[in-house]
Design an enzyme around this catalytic site. Structure first.
Site, PDB file in Angstrom:
ATOM      1  N   SER A  37      15.787  12.037  47.273  1.00  0.00           N
ATOM      2  CA  SER A  37      14.337  11.805  47.154  1.00  0.00           C
ATOM      3  C   SER A  37      13.834  12.063  45.735  1.00  0.00           C
ATOM      4  O   SER A  37      14.447  12.783  44.958  1.00  0.00           O
ATOM      5  CB  SER A  37      13.575  12.707  48.120  1.00  0.00           C
ATOM      6  OG  SER A  37      14.071  12.562  49.420  1.00  0.00           O
TER       7      SER A  37
HETATM    8  N1  SAH Z   1      17.569  15.497  51.824  1.00  0.00           N
HETATM    9  C1  SAH Z   1      18.363  14.459  51.206  1.00  0.00           C
HETATM   10  C2  SAH Z   1      17.724  13.102  51.397  1.00  0.00           C
HETATM   11  C3  SAH Z   1      18.738  12.108  51.826  1.00  0.00           C
HETATM   12  S1  SAH Z   1      18.093  10.594  52.488  1.00  0.00           S
HETATM   13  C4  SAH Z   1      18.618  14.764  49.722  1.00  0.00           C
HETATM   14  O1  SAH Z   1      18.033  15.707  49.180  1.00  0.00           O
HETATM   15  O2  SAH Z   1      19.436  14.070  49.106  1.00  0.00           O
HETATM   16  C5  SAH Z   1      18.015  10.964  54.210  1.00  0.00           C
HETATM   17  C6  SAH Z   1      19.305  11.340  54.886  1.00  0.00           C
HETATM   18  O3  SAH Z   1      19.036  11.459  56.268  1.00  0.00           O
HETATM   19  C7  SAH Z   1      20.431  10.307  54.769  1.00  0.00           C
HETATM   20  O4  SAH Z   1      21.555  10.914  54.209  1.00  0.00           O
HETATM   21  C8  SAH Z   1      20.673   9.870  56.204  1.00  0.00           C
HETATM   22  O5  SAH Z   1      22.031   9.566  56.477  1.00  0.00           O
HETATM   23  C9  SAH Z   1      20.200  11.073  56.976  1.00  0.00           C
HETATM   24  N2  SAH Z   1      19.848  10.855  58.381  1.00  0.00           N
HETATM   25  C10 SAH Z   1      19.145   9.835  58.925  1.00  0.00           C
HETATM   26  N3  SAH Z   1      19.017  10.006  60.254  1.00  0.00           N
HETATM   27  C11 SAH Z   1      19.649  11.181  60.559  1.00  0.00           C
HETATM   28  C12 SAH Z   1      19.871  11.885  61.772  1.00  0.00           C
HETATM   29  N4  SAH Z   1      19.421  11.449  62.949  1.00  0.00           N
HETATM   30  N5  SAH Z   1      20.563  13.039  61.706  1.00  0.00           N
HETATM   31  C13 SAH Z   1      21.041  13.514  60.534  1.00  0.00           C
HETATM   32  N6  SAH Z   1      20.875  12.883  59.362  1.00  0.00           N
HETATM   33  C14 SAH Z   1      20.187  11.719  59.368  1.00  0.00           C
END
Ligand code: SAH
Length: 215
Positions: A62
């Site tokens: 993000s």
């Molecule tokens: N917090 C992360 C943001 C990554 S983007 C950072 O700082 O880099 C969001 C993430 O959520 C992705 O990696 C995606 O695979 C994950 N995601 C989406 N749905 C999910 C779920 N149901 N359970 C766990 N992870 C999930």
């Protein structure tokens, strides 16, 4: 850290202050964490731009402003047990881990989960526990949580997560379908009631069920 990245980092912190990030503890942890370690080498010179960047498995780390904003709105302290859904690069998890007592984080893409485990070890953050799974169900064995942060956008707020919050606990989650405007929402549990406040418009990758074993 090379001088150019160090300059860019202090410029980014100035920008975050101007954009309304006032929580000094949040700014301090952002200044401590090497964001360049959470992205691919070819993106290194963009590490301190106030922008989301691509990571593995077609996901994104993000934008720093959004990380700072969501963290500030979560109102985390050193006594808290916190759950994050969507480990991704691990960056937001590290921000939270430095502000809380214990951080639990769940990721549904195995390569991201593996990569994040490595970086938590490298940075010697021993208060983080990781899980490869579907975070929409929360973490039954570890509940209840003082705070929950979801870093992928749900079309709806998952009920199972709401009931894993302690009374008085806070959850931050982006809500909305991919084709619509999404908003960050802050939910405060009050007994069996939930106080819901809509905050910033945002754009997040989707919260999906199921797990993915390879990229
Ligand atoms: N917090 C992360 C943001 C990554 S983007 C950072 O700082 O880099 C969001 C993430 O959520 C992705 O990696 C995606 O695979 C994950 N995601 C989406 N749905 C999910 C779920 N149901 N359970 C766990 N992870 C999930």
């Amino acid at each position: 850290m090379p001088g150019d990245l160090s300059n860019k980092k202090s410029q980014l912190l100035d920008k975050l202050r101007k954009q309304g990030i006032t929580d000094e503890a949040v700014l301090e942890v952002i200044s401590e964490i090497p964001r360049e370690d959470f992205i691919a080498g070819y993106l290194r010179n963009q590490a301190y731009e106030n922008a989301a960047l691509p990571i593995e498995s077609e996901q994104t780390i993000s934008q720093p402003y959004i990380v700072a904003y969501m963290t500030q709105e979560l109102r985390v302290n050193k006594t808290h047990k916190v759950l994050e859904i969507g480990t991704g690069s691990g960056y937001q998890a590290v921000v939270l881990a430095k502000l809380c007592k214990r951080l639990f984080t769940i990721e549904r893409h195995r390569p991201l989960y593996k990569g994040a485990e490595e970086i938590f070890k490298k940075l010697r953050l021993f208060n983080i526990t990781t899980l490869f799974g579907n975070g929409m169900k929360g973490w039954k064995e570890q509940q209840p949580f003082d705070r929950i942060m979801v870093t992928a956008a749900g079309e709806e707020i998952p009920d199972e997560l709401l009931y894993q919050l302690k009374d008085g606990g806070i959850m931050i989650i982006p809500v909305g379908a991919q084709e619509e405007t999404q908003h960050i929402v802050r939910i405060t549990r009050k007994g069996d009631d939930f106080d819901v406040k809509t905050l910033l418009p945002v754009k997040f990758v989707p919260l999906l069920s199921g797990i993915v074993h390879s990229s």
